[in-house]
Motif scaffolding. Sequence first.
Motif, PDB file in Angstrom:
ATOM      1  N   GLN A  35       0.828  -1.213   0.000  1.00  0.00           N
ATOM      2  CA  GLN A  35       0.000   0.000   0.000  1.00  0.00           C
ATOM      3  C   GLN A  35       0.856   1.254   0.000  1.00  0.00           C
ATOM      4  OE1 GLN A  35      -2.629   0.420   3.337  1.00  0.00           O
ATOM      5  NE2 GLN A  35      -3.893   1.958   2.326  1.00  0.00           N
ATOM      6  N   SER A  36       1.976   1.244   0.713  1.00  0.00           N
ATOM      7  CA  SER A  36       2.836   2.421   0.761  1.00  0.00           C
ATOM      8  C   SER A  36       3.447   2.744  -0.597  1.00  0.00           C
ATOM      9  CB  SER A  36       3.945   2.218   1.796  1.00  0.00           C
ATOM     10  OG  SER A  36       4.806   1.156   1.402  1.00  0.00           O
ATOM     11  N   GLN A  37       3.615   1.718  -1.444  1.00  0.00           N
ATOM     12  CA  GLN A  37       4.215   1.923  -2.758  1.00  0.00           C
ATOM     13  C   GLN A  37       3.180   2.089  -3.864  1.00  0.00           C
ATOM     14  OE1 GLN A  37       7.052  -1.204  -3.560  1.00  0.00           O
ATOM     15  NE2 GLN A  37       7.963  -1.063  -1.536  1.00  0.00           N
ATOM     16  N   HIS A  38       2.067   1.357  -3.764  1.00  0.00           N
ATOM     17  CA  HIS A  38       1.061   1.358  -4.831  1.00  0.00           C
ATOM     18  C   HIS A  38      -0.207   2.128  -4.448  1.00  0.00           C
ATOM     19  CE1 HIS A  38       3.135  -1.886  -7.223  1.00  0.00           C
ATOM     20  NE2 HIS A  38       3.699  -2.051  -6.033  1.00  0.00           N
ATOM     21  N   HIS A  39      -0.333   2.505  -3.180  1.00  0.00           N
ATOM     22  CA  HIS A  39      -1.426   3.353  -2.679  1.00  0.00           C
ATOM     23  C   HIS A  39      -2.786   2.664  -2.638  1.00  0.00           C
ATOM     24  CE1 HIS A  39       1.513   6.565  -2.893  1.00  0.00           C
ATOM     25  NE2 HIS A  39       1.710   6.270  -4.175  1.00  0.00           N
ATOM     26  N   TYR A  40      -2.854   1.386  -2.889  1.00  0.00           N
ATOM     27  CA  TYR A  40      -4.078   0.616  -2.690  1.00  0.00           C
ATOM     28  C   TYR A  40      -3.674  -0.763  -2.205  1.00  0.00           C
ATOM     29  CZ  TYR A  40      -3.178  -2.077  -6.934  1.00  0.00           C
ATOM     30  OH  TYR A  40      -2.621  -2.908  -7.868  1.00  0.00           O
ATOM     31  N   THR A  41      -4.622  -1.495  -1.626  1.00  0.00           N
ATOM     32  CA  THR A  41      -4.320  -2.828  -1.119  1.00  0.00           C
ATOM     33  C   THR A  41      -5.611  -3.642  -1.090  1.00  0.00           C
ATOM     34  OG1 THR A  41      -3.267  -4.049   0.688  1.00  0.00           O
ATOM     35  CG2 THR A  41      -4.617  -2.142   1.297  1.00  0.00           C
ATOM     36  N   ASN A  42      -5.627  -4.710  -0.310  1.00  0.00           N
ATOM     37  CA  ASN A  42      -6.812  -5.571  -0.242  1.00  0.00           C
ATOM     38  C   ASN A  42      -8.039  -4.763   0.216  1.00  0.00           C
ATOM     39  OD1 ASN A  42      -5.267  -7.807  -0.954  1.00  0.00           O
ATOM     40  ND2 ASN A  42      -4.753  -8.256   1.175  1.00  0.00           N
ATOM     41  N   SER A  83      -9.313  -8.521  -3.810  1.00  0.00           N
ATOM     42  CA  SER A  83      -9.404  -9.592  -2.815  1.00  0.00           C
ATOM     43  C   SER A  83      -8.046 -10.199  -2.486  1.00  0.00           C
ATOM     44  CB  SER A  83     -10.348 -10.702  -3.306  1.00  0.00           C
ATOM     45  OG  SER A  83      -9.861 -11.266  -4.510  1.00  0.00           O
ATOM     46  N   GLN A  84      -7.109 -10.099  -3.424  1.00  0.00           N
ATOM     47  CA  GLN A  84      -5.792 -10.692  -3.175  1.00  0.00           C
ATOM     48  C   GLN A  84      -4.776 -10.091  -4.129  1.00  0.00           C
ATOM     49  OE1 GLN A  84      -3.721 -15.164  -2.915  1.00  0.00           O
ATOM     50  NE2 GLN A  84      -5.903 -14.947  -3.327  1.00  0.00           N
ATOM     51  N   ILE A  85      -3.550  -9.950  -3.646  1.00  0.00           N
ATOM     52  CA  ILE A  85      -2.454  -9.414  -4.465  1.00  0.00           C
ATOM     53  C   ILE A  85      -1.269 -10.371  -4.349  1.00  0.00           C
ATOM     54  CG2 ILE A  85      -0.843  -7.495  -4.797  1.00  0.00           C
ATOM     55  CD1 ILE A  85      -2.987  -5.703  -3.443  1.00  0.00           C
ATOM     56  N   ARG A  86      -0.697 -10.721  -5.492  1.00  0.00           N
ATOM     57  CA  ARG A  86       0.433 -11.640  -5.495  1.00  0.00           C
ATOM     58  C   ARG A  86       1.558 -11.070  -6.338  1.00  0.00           C
ATOM     59  NH1 ARG A  86      -1.278 -17.701  -6.752  1.00  0.00           N
ATOM     60  NH2 ARG A  86       0.955 -17.911  -6.317  1.00  0.00           N
ATOM     61  N   ILE A  87       2.787 -11.334  -5.896  1.00  0.00           N
ATOM     62  CA  ILE A  87       3.980 -10.926  -6.631  1.00  0.00           C
ATOM     63  C   ILE A  87       4.603 -12.184  -7.227  1.00  0.00           C
ATOM     64  CG2 ILE A  87       6.171  -9.696  -6.563  1.00  0.00           C
ATOM     65  CD1 ILE A  87       3.774  -7.949  -5.857  1.00  0.00           C
ATOM     66  N   ALA A 195       5.953  16.550  -6.849  1.00  0.00           N
ATOM     67  CA  ALA A 195       5.478  15.594  -5.834  1.00  0.00           C
ATOM     68  C   ALA A 195       4.472  14.624  -6.456  1.00  0.00           C
ATOM     69  CB  ALA A 195       4.869  16.331  -4.648  1.00  0.00           C
ATOM     70  N   PRO A 196       4.902  13.848  -7.464  1.00  0.00           N
ATOM     71  CA  PRO A 196       3.949  12.969  -8.157  1.00  0.00           C
ATOM     72  C   PRO A 196       3.367  11.875  -7.266  1.00  0.00           C
ATOM     73  CG  PRO A 196       6.206  12.511  -8.841  1.00  0.00           C
ATOM     74  CD  PRO A 196       6.247  13.746  -8.028  1.00  0.00           C
ATOM     75  N   GLU A 197       4.175  11.343  -6.321  1.00  0.00           N
ATOM     76  CA  GLU A 197       3.662  10.293  -5.438  1.00  0.00           C
ATOM     77  C   GLU A 197       2.629  10.837  -4.466  1.00  0.00           C
ATOM     78  OE1 GLU A 197       4.045   6.946  -5.398  1.00  0.00           O
ATOM     79  OE2 GLU A 197       4.931   7.374  -7.360  1.00  0.00           O
ATOM     80  N   MET A 198       2.809  12.078  -4.031  1.00  0.00           N
ATOM     81  CA  MET A 198       1.817  12.700  -3.149  1.00  0.00           C
ATOM     82  C   MET A 198       0.496  12.882  -3.898  1.00  0.00           C
ATOM     83  SD  MET A 198       2.063  16.288  -0.999  1.00  0.00           S
ATOM     84  CE  MET A 198       2.255  17.289  -2.467  1.00  0.00           C
ATOM     85  N   TRP A 199       0.584  13.291  -5.160  1.00  0.00           N
ATOM     86  CA  TRP A 199      -0.634  13.449  -5.958  1.00  0.00           C
ATOM     87  C   TRP A 199      -1.276  12.098  -6.231  1.00  0.00           C
ATOM     88  CZ3 TRP A 199      -3.947  17.063  -7.005  1.00  0.00           C
ATOM     89  CH2 TRP A 199      -4.881  16.863  -8.032  1.00  0.00           C
ATOM     90  N   ARG A 200      -0.447  11.068  -6.470  1.00  0.00           N
ATOM     91  CA  ARG A 200      -0.986   9.733  -6.734  1.00  0.00           C
ATOM     92  C   ARG A 200      -1.699   9.186  -5.510  1.00  0.00           C
ATOM     93  NH1 ARG A 200       2.078   4.177  -7.970  1.00  0.00           N
ATOM     94  NH2 ARG A 200       0.411   3.098  -9.065  1.00  0.00           N
TER      95      ARG A 200
END
Length: 320
Positions: A35-42, A83-87, A195-200
């Motif tokens: 979530q800290s890198q992609h800004h969304y999670t489960n 529902s799920q995230i996999r690398i 600040a592109p990550e802040m905007w994202r």
Amino acid sequence: MCLCVVLVGCYNRHEPKSEALVQYSERQLDSLSFQSQHHYTNNYNFVVWSDTMQLLRQLPEEMLNNMPTDSFPVKRHSRLVVSQIRIISTDPVDSVWVELATEDCEFGWTHEASLLANVVPDDPISQFISIFSNSHLLIFLVIISFIAFCYWLMKMMKLKTSIVHFRDIDSFFPTLLMILVAFSATLYASIQMFAPEMWRHFYYHPTLNPFSVPLLLGVFIASVWVMLIVAIAAVEDVYRLLHFREALMYLGGLVAVAGLNYIVFSLTTLFYVGYVLLLLYVVWALWRYFQHPHSKFVCGNCGATMISKGHCPQCGALNK
């Protein structure tokens, strides 16, 4: 007395547990890191924004190993839940796979890149940002706004009606509104550059509260609120000072100038020219406003505003 002692003695104060002492599972830690890198999670909600989107029914490994697989379409405006995230590091296309649940309780997998290209967050603010960030729409707005502005300017000059910056009304709010639009557009482009990550993150977790976000983003949200307030005041002054038909034409021109300001300053700021243009525009707009005569007096008989003392243009009463 004994009953009071017993009740007081049985009270057990629960001390708040420090967040540092909270034990997270490995899956929770992975989710927080993602979530800290992609800004969304489960459990994050998306809405399909493209015409259709294909989801894989089987596991990603089955497709990567060239096993028989099947997919199903998800139509536009359908809601999806992560529902799920996999690398999967062995995937040469995209290592991030996301499993999504549909409104029909179907589950399917897709690459993150494919997901983000076809969906928007399930929030009206995020969807508004997505619409105005569309490159095709921006090009269309540039062309239409330029044509509309040129046509409106020639028509207003011919009819000798009120025009913001050129033949303005006796109100500072239209000028202030145009300055705010230019400032907000410049700030918007600056946030995307520096600040592109802040905007994202704001795009995935939008808010209208300027005090719950970083300072730069808070100033931008506050400028939008101020712009809305000034716009309401400007419309009220326009209808107070002009007849209905003239007011409609003036407001149409105001919208055209605002659209032109947004496009010019948001684009030129990306090349660092917008900062100089903003300074020059503010000075020029203020100079143009103070060039026009403005009312300094009020008629003692009817209350109409007057540029100078003498006979009132409304009721004819003499004001000394």
